[in-house]
Design a protein around this motif. Structure first.
Motif, PDB file in Angstrom:
ATOM      1  N   ALA A   1     -22.868  48.004 -17.738  1.00 44.35           N
ATOM      2  CA  ALA A   1     -23.934  48.255 -18.723  1.00 44.35           C
ATOM      3  C   ALA A   1     -23.902  47.082 -19.685  1.00 44.35           C
ATOM      4  CB  ALA A   1     -23.662  49.554 -19.471  1.00 44.35           C
ATOM      5  N   ARG A   2     -25.026  46.853 -20.332  1.00 43.44           N
ATOM      6  CA  ARG A   2     -25.049  45.830 -21.385  1.00 43.44           C
ATOM      7  C   ARG A   2     -24.887  46.577 -22.706  1.00 43.44           C
ATOM      8  NH1 ARG A   2     -28.811  43.784 -17.129  1.00 43.44           N
ATOM      9  NH2 ARG A   2     -28.007  41.768 -16.457  1.00 43.44           N
ATOM     10  N   SER A   3     -24.188  46.008 -23.680  1.00 41.25           N
ATOM     11  CA  SER A   3     -23.914  46.755 -24.912  1.00 41.25           C
ATOM     12  C   SER A   3     -24.314  45.953 -26.146  1.00 41.25           C
ATOM     13  CB  SER A   3     -22.415  47.097 -25.016  1.00 41.25           C
ATOM     14  OG  SER A   3     -22.126  47.597 -26.317  1.00 41.25           O
TER      15      SER A   3
ATOM     16  N   GLY B   1     -18.571  36.768 -12.303  1.00 41.28           N
ATOM     17  CA  GLY B   1     -19.247  37.627 -11.322  1.00 41.28           C
ATOM     18  C   GLY B   1     -20.723  37.735 -11.653  1.00 41.28           C
ATOM     19  N   THR B   2     -21.563  37.051 -10.939  1.00 36.10           N
ATOM     20  CA  THR B   2     -23.016  37.186 -11.055  1.00 36.10           C
ATOM     21  C   THR B   2     -23.657  36.512  -9.849  1.00 36.10           C
ATOM     22  OG1 THR B   2     -25.025  36.477 -12.214  1.00 36.10           O
ATOM     23  CG2 THR B   2     -23.067  35.133 -12.573  1.00 36.10           C
ATOM     24  N   ILE B   3     -24.691  37.151  -9.321  1.00 33.95           N
ATOM     25  CA  ILE B   3     -25.307  36.570  -8.106  1.00 33.95           C
ATOM     26  C   ILE B   3     -26.039  35.267  -8.428  1.00 33.95           C
ATOM     27  CG2 ILE B   3     -25.604  38.837  -7.013  1.00 33.95           C
ATOM     28  CD1 ILE B   3     -28.674  38.418  -7.535  1.00 33.95           C
ATOM     29  N   ASP B   4     -26.290  35.028  -9.731  1.00 36.02           N
ATOM     30  CA  ASP B   4     -27.005  33.785 -10.108  1.00 36.02           C
ATOM     31  C   ASP B   4     -26.141  32.552  -9.944  1.00 36.02           C
ATOM     32  OD1 ASP B   4     -28.950  35.130 -12.909  1.00 36.02           O
ATOM     33  OD2 ASP B   4     -29.050  35.393 -10.746  1.00 36.02           O
ATOM     34  N   ASN B   5     -24.818  32.739  -9.939  1.00 31.02           N
ATOM     35  CA  ASN B   5     -23.894  31.603  -9.838  1.00 31.02           C
ATOM     36  C   ASN B   5     -24.191  30.573 -10.926  1.00 31.02           C
ATOM     37  OD1 ASN B   5     -21.660  30.384  -8.572  1.00 31.02           O
ATOM     38  ND2 ASN B   5     -22.999  28.961  -7.480  1.00 31.02           N
TER      39      ASN B   5
ATOM     40  N   VAL C   1     -37.280  35.187  -5.428  1.00 35.68           N
ATOM     41  CA  VAL C   1     -35.852  35.561  -5.420  1.00 35.68           C
ATOM     42  C   VAL C   1     -35.379  35.698  -6.858  1.00 35.68           C
ATOM     43  CG1 VAL C   1     -35.424  34.414  -3.211  1.00 35.68           C
ATOM     44  CG2 VAL C   1     -35.090  33.143  -5.362  1.00 35.68           C
ATOM     45  N   MET C   2     -34.180  36.295  -7.033  1.00 35.72           N
ATOM     46  CA  MET C   2     -33.664  36.462  -8.391  1.00 35.72           C
ATOM     47  C   MET C   2     -33.256  35.107  -8.964  1.00 35.72           C
ATOM     48  SD  MET C   2     -31.703  40.020  -8.862  1.00 35.72           S
ATOM     49  CE  MET C   2     -32.705  41.404  -9.406  1.00 35.72           C
ATOM     50  N   GLY C   3     -33.102  35.124 -10.277  1.00 36.25           N
ATOM     51  CA  GLY C   3     -32.778  33.884 -11.011  1.00 36.25           C
ATOM     52  C   GLY C   3     -33.722  33.775 -12.181  1.00 36.25           C
ATOM     53  N   HIS C   4     -33.358  34.511 -13.235  1.00 36.52           N
ATOM     54  CA  HIS C   4     -34.180  34.571 -14.447  1.00 36.52           C
ATOM     55  C   HIS C   4     -34.206  33.195 -15.130  1.00 36.52           C
ATOM     56  CE1 HIS C   4     -35.077  37.369 -18.080  1.00 36.52           C
ATOM     57  NE2 HIS C   4     -35.805  36.285 -18.128  1.00 36.52           N
ATOM     58  N   ARG C   5     -33.014  32.633 -15.306  1.00 41.48           N
ATOM     59  CA  ARG C   5     -32.967  31.324 -15.990  1.00 41.48           C
ATOM     60  C   ARG C   5     -32.350  30.257 -15.080  1.00 41.48           C
ATOM     61  NH1 ARG C   5     -32.527  34.923 -19.993  1.00 41.48           N
ATOM     62  NH2 ARG C   5     -30.455  35.588 -19.350  1.00 41.48           N
TER      63      ARG C   5
ATOM     64  N   ALA D   1     -38.144  31.168  -7.788  1.00 43.53           N
ATOM     65  CA  ALA D   1     -37.200  31.916  -8.625  1.00 43.53           C
ATOM     66  C   ALA D   1     -38.000  32.720  -9.636  1.00 43.53           C
ATOM     67  CB  ALA D   1     -36.260  30.957  -9.355  1.00 43.53           C
ATOM     68  N   GLU D   2     -37.566  33.926  -9.928  1.00 38.66           N
ATOM     69  CA  GLU D   2     -38.371  34.826 -10.770  1.00 38.66           C
ATOM     70  C   GLU D   2     -38.655  34.234 -12.159  1.00 38.66           C
ATOM     71  OE1 GLU D   2     -36.233  38.407 -11.951  1.00 38.66           O
ATOM     72  OE2 GLU D   2     -34.372  37.348 -11.612  1.00 38.66           O
ATOM     73  N   GLY D   3     -37.823  33.306 -12.582  1.00 36.57           N
ATOM     74  CA  GLY D   3     -38.020  32.711 -13.909  1.00 36.57           C
ATOM     75  C   GLY D   3     -38.732  31.366 -13.876  1.00 36.57           C
TER      76      GLY D   3
ATOM     77  N   GLY E   1     -36.172  40.955  -5.152  1.00 33.32           N
ATOM     78  CA  GLY E   1     -35.657  41.814  -6.231  1.00 33.32           C
ATOM     79  C   GLY E   1     -34.204  42.241  -6.082  1.00 33.32           C
ATOM     80  N   HIS E   2     -33.982  43.521  -6.407  1.00 31.71           N
ATOM     81  CA  HIS E   2     -32.602  43.995  -6.574  1.00 31.71           C
ATOM     82  C   HIS E   2     -31.848  44.211  -5.270  1.00 31.71           C
ATOM     83  CE1 HIS E   2     -33.796  44.317 -10.718  1.00 31.71           C
ATOM     84  NE2 HIS E   2     -32.568  44.601 -11.047  1.00 31.71           N
ATOM     85  N   MET E   3     -32.511  44.065  -4.148  1.00 27.69           N
ATOM     86  CA  MET E   3     -31.738  44.184  -2.896  1.00 27.69           C
ATOM     87  C   MET E   3     -30.719  43.039  -2.831  1.00 27.69           C
ATOM     88  SD  MET E   3     -33.532  42.761   0.497  1.00 27.69           S
ATOM     89  CE  MET E   3     -35.237  43.202   0.359  1.00 27.69           C
ATOM     90  N   GLN E   4     -31.029  41.927  -3.570  1.00 26.20           N
ATOM     91  CA  GLN E   4     -30.085  40.794  -3.545  1.00 26.20           C
ATOM     92  C   GLN E   4     -28.798  41.112  -4.303  1.00 26.20           C
ATOM     93  OE1 GLN E   4     -32.872  37.011  -4.168  1.00 26.20           O
ATOM     94  NE2 GLN E   4     -33.727  38.853  -5.072  1.00 26.20           N
ATOM     95  N   ARG E   5     -28.807  42.188  -5.052  1.00 22.95           N
ATOM     96  CA  ARG E   5     -27.634  42.527  -5.876  1.00 22.95           C
ATOM     97  C   ARG E   5     -26.715  43.516  -5.165  1.00 22.95           C
ATOM     98  NH1 ARG E   5     -29.367  42.402 -11.424  1.00 22.95           N
ATOM     99  NH2 ARG E   5     -28.319  44.369 -11.793  1.00 22.95           N
ATOM    100  N   GLY E   6     -27.198  44.074  -4.023  1.00 22.85           N
ATOM    101  CA  GLY E   6     -26.389  45.088  -3.347  1.00 22.85           C
ATOM    102  C   GLY E   6     -25.909  44.632  -1.989  1.00 22.85           C
TER     103      GLY E   6
END
Ligand code: F6P
Length: 347
Positions: free
Chosen positions: A79-81, A133-137, A177-181, A231-233, A274-279
């Motif tokens: 979670a983000r806090s 740990g992040t798929i964005d590397n 594909v994912m990659g916001h920034r 990339a999504e961003g 999307g999020h299939m890349q995260r699983g």
């Protein structure tokens, strides 16, 4: 049989934070098994820093980490806090460190996770070690972050399937594909799938130069189907930037596809991976890298180290000062950018 080993810590916490990544469970497993091997107790912290603030914690044994090395996601949830960004929030968190008798914490996540760890350890006597740990590397201090290889292969498998039907119908496919920034994933997947063009957040794109021209040169060379990786961003030069609310869920992809249809009259379809890349089950590379990093992180704490991040540099697992590590910004590989430029020239 646990060996009698000298440890600077007696009981450590482990948490996962930020976007989850395939391989995080393998890292958690390695942390638990290495700690117990050394005679160090482990407390699992659910839901990242949010869980530490709310004492959402439990003692972990080897049975908690059985049969998870091959599982995507994170058994500790994430979670983000926002509360942890406040001194009050970190005070609550530290009170729970004392209540549970934690001497140290292994935090698995991205730059935001490490910033939180540093803030806590700078205000309170708790040792912290980070694992990327992040798929964005896109963690600048490490050449590799857990989840990247699995996410790339998930995307590549999907894109190969899309290519089949695009070829049959002689269509243009825009795949987001994912990659916001960060464009690391887009660049890597673009090379692996032989994309016609690759658009990344780091380089605002010009439709004519970065898309239309590449499609035209591919067409002249006889190609009748085209694959555009976005990339999504990724943002268009002309209008400055995509609104934040269109990043993700196809904003960038549909923007490019609309232009291709309008300007080139091509029959175009959009696929947002999307999020299939995260699983998905982590790849061998992610399982082994995660295990090696989890093992390394616990030994750092056991040796009395703190404010360190476990990194992979030049193929070797090592560690560096977390503050220094956070100063290092993600850079797209110049070499891969040159390769993509050459491979997508269409001739
Ligand atoms: O940071 C990893 C990541 O998957 C990014 O690539 C993506 O933009 C973001 O997380 C999505 O975040 P969320 O899962 O909160 O929508």
């Amino acid at each position: 049989m646990e060996k009698e080993m000298k440890n600077a810590v007696r009981r450590i916490g482990v948490l996962t934070s930020g976007g989850d990544a395939p391989g995080m469970n393998a890292a958690v497993r390695a942390v638990v098994r290495t700690a117990l091997y050394r005679g160090i107790e482990v407390v699992g912290i659910r839901r990242g820093w949010h869980g530490l603030i709310n004492a959402d914690m439990f003692r972990m044994t080897t049975s908690d980490v059985s049969h998870i090395i091959n599982k995507g996601g994170t058994i500790l949830y994430t979670a983000r806090s926002d509360e942890f960004r406040t001194e009050e929030g970190r005070k609550k968190a530290y009170n729970n460190c004392r209540l549970f008798g934690l001497d140290g914490i292994v935090a698995i996540g991205g730059d935001g996770t490490f910033s939180g760890a540093l803030a806590l350890s700078s205000e309170y006597p708790i040792s912290v070690v980070g694992i990327p740990g992040t798929i964005d590397n896109d963690i600048g201090c490490s050449h590799y972050s857990i989840g990247y290889d699995t996410a790339a292969n998930t995307a590549i498998e999907a894109i190969d399937k899309i290519r089949d039907t695009m070829q049959s119908h002689e269509r243009c496919s825009v795949i987001e594909v994912m990659g916001h920034r960060a464009g690391n994933l887009a660049l890597y997947v673009g090379i692996a799938t032989g994309a016609t063009a690759v658009l990344v957040p780091e380089e605002p794109w010009d439709f004519e130069e970065d898309v239309a021209e590449k499609i035209r040169s591919a067409r002249i060379s006889g190609r009748t189907h085209f694959m555009i990786i976005v990339a999504e961003g990724a943002k268009r030069k002309a209008d400055g930037s995509l609104d934040n609310d269109v990043v993700g869920n196809g904003g960038a992809g549909y923007q490019v596809a609309d232009l291709i249809k309008e300007e080139l009259g091509l029959d175009t379809r959009v696929s947002v991976l999307g999020h299939m890349q995260r699983g998905g089950a982590p790849s061998a590379r992610d399982r082994v890298t995660a295990t090696n990093m989890g093992y390394y992180a616990v030994n750092l704490l056991a040796e009395g180290k703190t404010n360190r991040v476990v990194v992979r540099q030049d193929g070797v697992i090592t560690d560096m000062d977390m503050t220094e590590g956070l100063k290092m910004k993600n850079q797209l590989s110049d070499y891969e950018r040159a390769v993509v430029k050459t491979m997508t020239n269409g001739y």
